[in-house]
Design a protein around this motif. Structure first.
Motif, PDB file in Angstrom:
ATOM      1  N   ALA A  91       0.812  -1.227   0.000  1.00  0.00           N
ATOM      2  CA  ALA A  91       0.000   0.000   0.000  1.00  0.00           C
ATOM      3  C   ALA A  91       0.842   1.272   0.000  1.00  0.00           C
ATOM      4  O   ALA A  91       0.399   2.309   0.486  1.00  0.00           O
ATOM      5  N   PHE A  92       2.024   1.209  -0.577  1.00  0.00           N
ATOM      6  CA  PHE A  92       2.893   2.387  -0.623  1.00  0.00           C
ATOM      7  C   PHE A  92       2.437   3.346  -1.730  1.00  0.00           C
ATOM      8  O   PHE A  92       1.603   2.998  -2.575  1.00  0.00           O
ATOM      9  N   GLU A  93       2.993   4.541  -1.714  1.00  0.00           N
ATOM     10  CA  GLU A  93       2.627   5.544  -2.723  1.00  0.00           C
ATOM     11  C   GLU A  93       2.851   5.005  -4.140  1.00  0.00           C
ATOM     12  O   GLU A  93       3.850   4.340  -4.415  1.00  0.00           O
ATOM     13  N   ASN A  94       1.902   5.309  -5.023  1.00  0.00           N
ATOM     14  CA  ASN A  94       1.988   4.983  -6.451  1.00  0.00           C
ATOM     15  C   ASN A  94       1.982   3.475  -6.730  1.00  0.00           C
ATOM     16  O   ASN A  94       2.416   3.041  -7.797  1.00  0.00           O
ATOM     17  N   SER A  95       1.457   2.682  -5.796  1.00  0.00           N
ATOM     18  CA  SER A  95       1.516   1.226  -5.937  1.00  0.00           C
ATOM     19  C   SER A  95       0.390   0.650  -6.784  1.00  0.00           C
ATOM     20  O   SER A  95       0.328  -0.568  -6.963  1.00  0.00           O
ATOM     21  N   ALA A  96      -0.508   1.498  -7.304  1.00  0.00           N
ATOM     22  CA  ALA A  96      -1.644   0.993  -8.080  1.00  0.00           C
ATOM     23  C   ALA A  96      -1.779   1.701  -9.426  1.00  0.00           C
ATOM     24  O   ALA A  96      -2.747   2.424  -9.676  1.00  0.00           O
ATOM     25  N   PRO A  97      -0.824   1.522 -10.342  1.00  0.00           N
ATOM     26  CA  PRO A  97      -1.016   2.058 -11.699  1.00  0.00           C
ATOM     27  C   PRO A  97      -2.276   1.462 -12.321  1.00  0.00           C
ATOM     28  O   PRO A  97      -2.548   0.269 -12.166  1.00  0.00           O
TER      29      PRO A  97
END
Length: 235
Positions: free
Chosen positions: A139-145
């Protein structure tokens, strides 16, 4: 209370609502929550050291503001040396509720997209060994392109067809949607027993085998037959 007085009631200006674009439209889809189903392809469960025949579906979450829209780079995250790609079909809900019957589950779907569940595998592995939650790995930043949404009216409900990911032109993951252990209606129905599903929820529906590491400068191309093909550069 009018809009101006409501704005002044906040301690600071709230962050904007995360959104996904809708293909062929100027409309934006407001994202409420992101749920991800784990080990939903048998071959991926096996490559991660698990028996796909033993467990019911399980879910973890990413924050809505971890979305990266198509056309933007995926920035290599901090505190890791092993970031993996996981290509997934993304299910977007227009309605929800509790205990949704299986035969009503697809009525909740607005559309579909192609997404990536990016994973700090070394941090996830350490958390697993210690019996701790996976947030640092997932769930880190930018982890869901994620690519744009394609409404059901345009793409139907895809339940078969190729799902693959290439890195710098070489195929890494190559599966078929019909290999999903838990199908989309089953995921929605099961998940609604655990959480109250809402309009704006996204479900990342699992990944086929072949997950692997990426490095800065790589280009990832993710594809789902009948839905979309999107590219993200690692910066």
């Amino acid at each position: 209370m009018n809009d101006m007085s409501l704005k002044n009631a906040y301690v600071f200006t709230p962050a904007p609502v995360p959104t996904l674009p809708v293909s062929g439209s100027q409309a934006l889809f407001p994202v409420h929550r992101i749920y991800c189903v784990g080990r939903n392809f048998a071959d991926h469960a096996i490559e991660m050291g698990h028996d796909p025949n033993k467990e019911p579906p399980f879910f973890f979450q990413k924050n809505p503001d971890t979305l990266v829209l198509a056309g933007k780079d995926f920035p290599y995250p901090a505190e890791t040396k092993d970031v993996h790609h996981e290509v997934e079909l993304v299910v977007a809900l227009k309605s929800g509720g509790d205990n949704i019957p299986l035969d009503k589950a697809l009525d909740c779907v607005y559309g579909y997209a192609v997404g990536l569940d990016m994973t700090r595998r070394d941090l996830q592995g350490e958390a697993k060994k210690l019996g701790r939650p996976w947030e640092t790995g997932k769930a880190f930043e930018n982890s869901a392109p994620c690519g744009p949404l394609h409404p059901v009216s345009a793409v139907g409900h895809p339940d078969k067809g190729a799902i693959w990911l290439k890195v710098n032109g070489a195929t890494r993951q190559d599966g078929d949607l019909n290999q999903m252990i838990w199908k989309v209606p089953e995921m929605i129905s099961y998940l609604s027993r655990l959480f109250t599903l809402q309009p704006g929820d996204l479900i990342f529906a699992g990944t086929p085998a072949g997950v692997g590491a990426i490095v800065r400068g790589d280009e990832m191309i993710a594809h789902v037959d009948g839905v979309d093909e999107v590219a993200f550069k690692v910066s």
